[in-house]
Design a protein around this motif. Structure first.
Motif, PDB file in Angstrom:
ATOM      1  N   LYS A 146       4.141 -32.119  25.313  1.00 18.91           N
ATOM      2  CA  LYS A 146       3.700 -31.035  24.347  1.00 18.91           C
ATOM      3  C   LYS A 146       4.617 -30.345  23.386  1.00 18.91           C
ATOM      4  O   LYS A 146       3.953 -29.978  22.229  1.00 18.91           O
ATOM      5  CB  LYS A 146       2.346 -30.687  25.656  1.00 18.91           C
ATOM      6  N   ASN A 147       5.772 -30.402  23.582  1.00 16.97           N
ATOM      7  CA  ASN A 147       6.837 -29.609  22.671  1.00 16.97           C
ATOM      8  C   ASN A 147       7.821 -30.148  22.408  1.00 16.97           C
ATOM      9  O   ASN A 147       8.215 -29.561  22.634  1.00 16.97           O
ATOM     10  CB  ASN A 147       7.462 -28.520  24.276  1.00 16.97           C
ATOM     11  N   VAL A 148       7.902 -31.948  22.450  1.00 23.67           N
ATOM     12  CA  VAL A 148       9.012 -32.158  21.909  1.00 23.67           C
ATOM     13  C   VAL A 148       8.519 -31.986  20.405  1.00 23.67           C
ATOM     14  O   VAL A 148       6.743 -33.004  19.655  1.00 23.67           O
ATOM     15  CB  VAL A 148       8.763 -33.786  22.592  1.00 23.67           C
ATOM     16  N   LYS A 149       9.269 -32.053  19.291  1.00 29.08           N
ATOM     17  CA  LYS A 149       9.812 -32.806  17.945  1.00 29.08           C
ATOM     18  C   LYS A 149      10.226 -33.733  18.068  1.00 29.08           C
ATOM     19  O   LYS A 149      11.174 -33.843  18.028  1.00 29.08           O
ATOM     20  CB  LYS A 149       9.816 -31.569  16.779  1.00 29.08           C
ATOM     21  N   VAL A 150       9.699 -35.108  17.667  1.00 29.19           N
ATOM     22  CA  VAL A 150      10.326 -35.909  17.191  1.00 29.19           C
ATOM     23  C   VAL A 150      11.333 -36.332  15.991  1.00 29.19           C
ATOM     24  O   VAL A 150      10.390 -36.313  15.216  1.00 29.19           O
ATOM     25  CB  VAL A 150       9.640 -37.376  17.114  1.00 29.19           C
ATOM     26  N   ARG A 151      12.137 -35.753  15.878  1.00 26.05           N
ATOM     27  CA  ARG A 151      13.045 -36.490  14.964  1.00 26.05           C
ATOM     28  C   ARG A 151      14.179 -37.888  13.816  1.00 26.05           C
ATOM     29  O   ARG A 151      14.090 -37.539  13.517  1.00 26.05           O
ATOM     30  CB  ARG A 151      14.619 -35.263  14.732  1.00 26.05           C
ATOM     31  N   TRP A 152      14.068 -39.098  15.005  1.00 27.61           N
ATOM     32  CA  TRP A 152      14.312 -39.857  15.113  1.00 27.61           C
ATOM     33  C   TRP A 152      13.603 -40.995  16.250  1.00 27.61           C
ATOM     34  O   TRP A 152      13.718 -40.289  16.749  1.00 27.61           O
ATOM     35  CB  TRP A 152      15.636 -39.915  14.682  1.00 27.61           C
TER      36      TRP A 152
ATOM     37  N   PHE B 143       7.932 -40.803  13.508  1.00 26.27           N
ATOM     38  CA  PHE B 143       8.066 -39.218  14.271  1.00 26.27           C
ATOM     39  C   PHE B 143       7.141 -38.040  13.889  1.00 26.27           C
ATOM     40  O   PHE B 143       5.815 -38.741  14.545  1.00 26.27           O
ATOM     41  CB  PHE B 143       8.995 -38.412  12.378  1.00 26.27           C
ATOM     42  N   ASN B 144       7.620 -37.122  14.266  1.00 19.22           N
ATOM     43  CA  ASN B 144       6.452 -35.881  14.601  1.00 19.22           C
ATOM     44  C   ASN B 144       5.243 -36.200  13.850  1.00 19.22           C
ATOM     45  O   ASN B 144       3.464 -35.953  13.829  1.00 19.22           O
ATOM     46  CB  ASN B 144       6.699 -34.853  14.753  1.00 19.22           C
TER      47      ASN B 144
END
Length: 641
Positions: A541-547, A553-554
Motif C-alpha cells: 500500500k506504500n509502493v509506486k510502480v515505476r517500471w 505502472f502505478n
C-alpha cells in the motif's frame, strides 16, 4: 615508448585457495549440471576452485531450457544516469582470508581481490561467432592451431551451443605470442614459450578461450574492465589506479594479413618492427561511438562525464582508428579489503557476507549491453619480494623451491609442503551473462536505483556448499524515500545435486526436486513466519510502480494485483481479466487453466520483478516456500527513510 610488450606487471602471488561468487551468481564453470560437481573445469575459464560450488545458468520458465538458449534467463540491471547511481552488490566467499594486518590481529597473508567486467552490444546477430554465450552443453570450445586462415580456423572451431566469453581471435593471439620472459616463474619448468604457458599453467592447458598469462598477471591488454581492487596493502592503491588498462593504454605488436589483423609472435618493439609488424598504442574503452567517423566529430563530443578518443581499440580487426568512449579516467576503485578468517568460507568481521557495491556504468548509446563479471582472488606471503621479483630469480636462483628440505638443530631435516606453482596462484569465478539496460521511460537521470535480489540455490548447507542456501542480498537494505529498488531473482530447474560428491548428495527443500523457486510476501517481524493477509500489509500500500516488464505502472495496476504478482512469482499478474488485457490476459486468476500450487512448482524459476518507489517505513519480507524453520529462512529487511 617502452620496448617491452607488457608495460608493467604486478606479480600476483598466491597460495591454495578458492573463491565463489554468490551474486550475481557465479558459475564455477557450471552450465546445467544435475550433479553436485561441475562436469568440466575447463569449460570457459581456469577457476582453480574445487569442483563443487557454482550456480547453473538460470531458467526463464518452469522447465529446464535444455538445448534452447532462448529459454535461459539473464539478470537485468538498469544503468546509472549521469548523476543518479545504480548500485549492484557483489557477494562472494573466499577461502583463505583477506583484509587488514593490524598488530592486534595479524593475518596469515596479504591479499588482493580484483572485480572486473566486460560487455558487448546485446543486439549482435545470433550467428556472430564473437557473441557472448552461456552455452547449453558443458563441452568446451575447441582450438585448432595453424589454420589455413584465421577466418577458417574460427569458423571451424567456434560452436554456438557452447559457452563463449573471450573470443577465438583473442586466444589465437595469446597462443601464438611469445610469453613475457621477464616474469618470475620460480623453479617451474614451463613446457612452451608462448603466452599460454605460465607458472600456474606450465603445461599450457586450454580453458575456453581465456589467455593464461592474462588471468595470472595484472595489468594486461585485455577485454576485461577493472571495477575495483580490494587489498590488504592499500599502499599499492596508487599503482592499481594508475596502471589499470582502463586508464593507461599499452603498446602492442600488430600484424595484418589481407588487411585484417592476425596473430603475431612478437611482444616487444624491436622484434616487432624488425619483422614487419607495427608497434601501436591500443586502448580500453567503455563502448564505441560508431556514428562518429572523424577525429574532430569524435573528440568534439567529449563532455564533463565522457571522454571521446579517436584511437585504436584493443580488439581492433581492421587496424583503423575508431571513436572510443573511454573508461572513467579516475581509475578503478581501490579500498582496503574486508577482513575475513583464513581457511574458512565465511563472513566478514561484522558477520555479514563479503561484498562490494558496484556503481553500474552509464552507456551514452543507451543500448542494451550483454555482460559478464568476474572476481579474481590473490593471496600472497612475504617469503620473497613479491612486488619486485622477476626472471633473474628463476630456476636455481628462486628463493622458493618445491617441497624444500630444511635442516634444524642437531641435523634434523624437515620438509615444508610448498608448491611453487601454487605460491604464485590466482583463483577466479565468473557470472553467467547478465544485461545492463537503459533506464526506462519515466525514470529520471538523477534518481538512484538499488538492486534488491535473492541469492542461493536448492539444498541444505552441506549440499550447496561452497555455494550458499537461499537468502536476500542485501539482507538489510536501507534507502531514501526518493530512491528506487529493482527486485528480481533467478533459479534453475536442474539443481538436483545428485551423484557422488565430496559432500552430501541430495537437494533438500520444498517443491519439485531440483527446482529453485522464490516469491515475496510481507511479514510483521523477521522472527515471525506467517505472512500478513493483504488487507493488513503496509508494503504494497506504500509502493509506486515505476517500471514493470508487463508495462503496468502505478496508473494501471491495482495494489492487490502487484502483491499477487510478487507472491505468485509472476504466475499471476491480475485477479480479473478486465485488469489484464492484451498480452497480460493469460496471466490472471480467471484465465489460467492450471492453477498455482502452494509450493510454486508451476511458476517460473526466475522473475523479472519491477522497479518500485516506496514510502518511508520498515518492511520485513520473506519467501513462503524456502522457509524450513528448523534450519533456514529466506527473509530480508527494507528500511526507507
Amino acid at each position: 615508448m617502452t620496448p617491452i610488450y607488457f608495460v608493467s606487471f604486478l606479480i600476483i602471488s598466491v597460495v591454495n585457495a578458492d573463491v565463489y561468487l554468490h551474486f550475481p551468481p557465479g558459475s564455477n564453470n557450471r552450465v546445467n549440471e544435475q550433479t553436485a560437481n561441475r562436469q568440466n573445469a575447463q569449460n570457459a575459464f581456469d577457476s582453480q576452485n574445487n569442483n563443487k560450488g557454482g550456480y547453473n545458468v538460470p531458467d526463464a520458465t518452469s522447465t529446464a531450457y535444455g538445448t534452447n538458449a532462448s529459454l535461459q534467463y539473464y539478470l537485468k540491471f538498469f544503468q546509472s544516469g549521469q548523476t543518479g547511481k545504480t548500485t549492484l552488490r557483489f557477494v562472494w566467499t573466499n577461502q583463505h582470508g583477506c583484509g587488514g594486518n593490524e598488530e592486534t590481529n595479524p593475518t596469515k597473508q596479504t591479499c588482493d581481490i580484483f572485480l572486473q567486467y566486460m560487455c558487448q552490444d546485446d543486439d549482435i546477430d545470433e550467428n556472430n561467432l564473437d557473441k557472448f554465450r552461456n552455452g547449453v552443453v558443458t563441452t568446451s570450445q575447441t582450438y585448432t592451431p595453424n589454420p589455413t586462415s584465421d577466418q577458417a580456423g574460427k569458423l571451424a572451431d567456434v560452436n554456438t551451443t557452447r559457452r563463449l566469453h573471450e573470443s577465438w581471435d583473442y586466444y589465437n593471439r595469446c597462443y601464438n605470442r611469445e610469453r613475457n620472459k621477464g616474469l618470475f616463474t620460480a623453479d617451474q619448468n614451463l613446457k612452451g614459450n608462448t603466452a599460454i604457458y605460465t607458472r600456474q599453467d606450465a603445461a599450457g592447458t586450454k580453458y575456453g578461450y581465456e589467455c593464461p598469462e592474462e588471468r595470472d598477471y595484472w595489468p594486461y591488454i585485455s577485454p576485461w574492465n577493472d571495477i575495483a581492487i580490494l587489498t590488504s596493502n592499500i599502499s599499492m592503491c596508487s599503482y592499481y589506479k594508475n596502471e589499470s588498462f582502463n586508464v593507461k593504454p599499452r603498446y602492442e605488436c600488430i600484424e595484418t594479413k589481407n588487411n585484417v589483423r592476425t596473430s603475431t609472435k612478437y611482444n616487444n618493439q624491436v622484434n616487432c618492427t624488425a619483422n614487419g609488424g607495427k608497434w601501436l598504442l591500443v586502448y580500453s574503452y567503455l563502448e564505441k561511438a560508431t556514428t562518429l567517423t572523424t577525429q574532430s566529430s569524435c573528440e568534439g563530443a567529449s563532455s564533463s562525464q565522457y571522454q571521446y578518443k579517436w584511437a585504436l581499440p584493443h580488439d581492433t580487426t581492421t587496424v583503423q582508428e575508431e571513436c572510443l568512449i573511454l573508461q572513467s579516467q579516475q581509475g578503478p576503485s581501490c579500498l582496503q579489503a574486508d577482513w575475513s578468517r583464513s581457511n574458512y568460507l565465511g563472513l566478514d568481521s561484522e558477520a555479514e557476507p563479503l561484498s562490494y557495491d558496484w556503481i553500474l556504468p552509464s552507456f551514452p548509446s543507451n543500448k542494451i549491453k550483454r555482460c559478464i563479471a568476474r572476481i579474481r582472488y590473490n593471496i600472497s606471503t612475504y617469503d620473497y619480494d613479491l612486488y619486485n621479483i622477476n626472471a633473474s630469480s628463476n630456476g636455481n636462483k628462486s628463493p622458493i623451491k618445491n617441497d624444500p628440505i630444511l635442516t634444524v638443530d642437531n641435523g634434523i631435516q624437515l620438509q615444508i609442503n610448498l608448491n611453487t606453482d601454487q605460491t604464485g596462484r590466482t583463483f577466479q569465478d565468473r557470472t553467467h551473462i547478465f544485461q545492463i539496460l537503459p533506464r526506462p521511460s519515466g525514470v529520471n537521470d538523477n534518481e538512484n536505483i538499488y538492486n534488491w535480489n535473492m541469492l542461493g540455490k536448492r539444498g541444505n548447507i552441506v549440499q550447496t556448499y561452497p555455494a550458499v542456501e537461499y537468502d536476500f542480498t542485501p539482507r538489510n537494505l536501507q534507502i531514501n524515500r526518493n530512491d528506487l529498488i529493482h527486485i528480481q531473482w533467478t533459479g534453475s530447474n536442474t539443481h538436483n545435486n545428485v551423484g557422488g560428491s565430496d559432500g552430501q548428495a541430495g537437494d533438500d527443500g520444498q517443491g519439485t526436486t531440483g527446482t529453485d523457486r522464490s516469491n515475496l510476501v510481507e511479514i510483521r517481524a523477521r522472527d515471525e513466519n506467517y505472512p500478513y493477509p493483504y488487507e493488513q500489509t503496509t508494503f504494497w500500500k506504500n509502493v509506486k510502480v515505476r517500471w514493470s516488464p508487463m508495462e503496468k505502472f502505478n496508473t494501471n495496476i491495482l495494489q492487490e494485483d502487484l502483491a499477487l504478482y510478487f507472491a505468485s512469482t509472476g504466475y499471476y499478474r491480475c485477479q480479473r481479466s478486465v485488469d489484464c488485457t492484451g498480452a497480460d490476459n493469460p496471466y490472471t486468476l480467471e484465465t489460467q487453466t492450471t492453477k498455482l500450487d502452494g509450493l510454486l512448482n508451476v511458476a517460473s524459476a526466475s522473475f523479472e520483478g519491477a522497479l518500485l518507489q516506496i514510502n518511508a517505513g520498515t518492511y520485513y519480507m520473506m519467501c513462503t516456500r524456502n522457509n524450513n524453520f528448523s534450519n533456514r529462512a529466506q527473509k530480508g529487511t527494507l528500511i526507507v527513510i
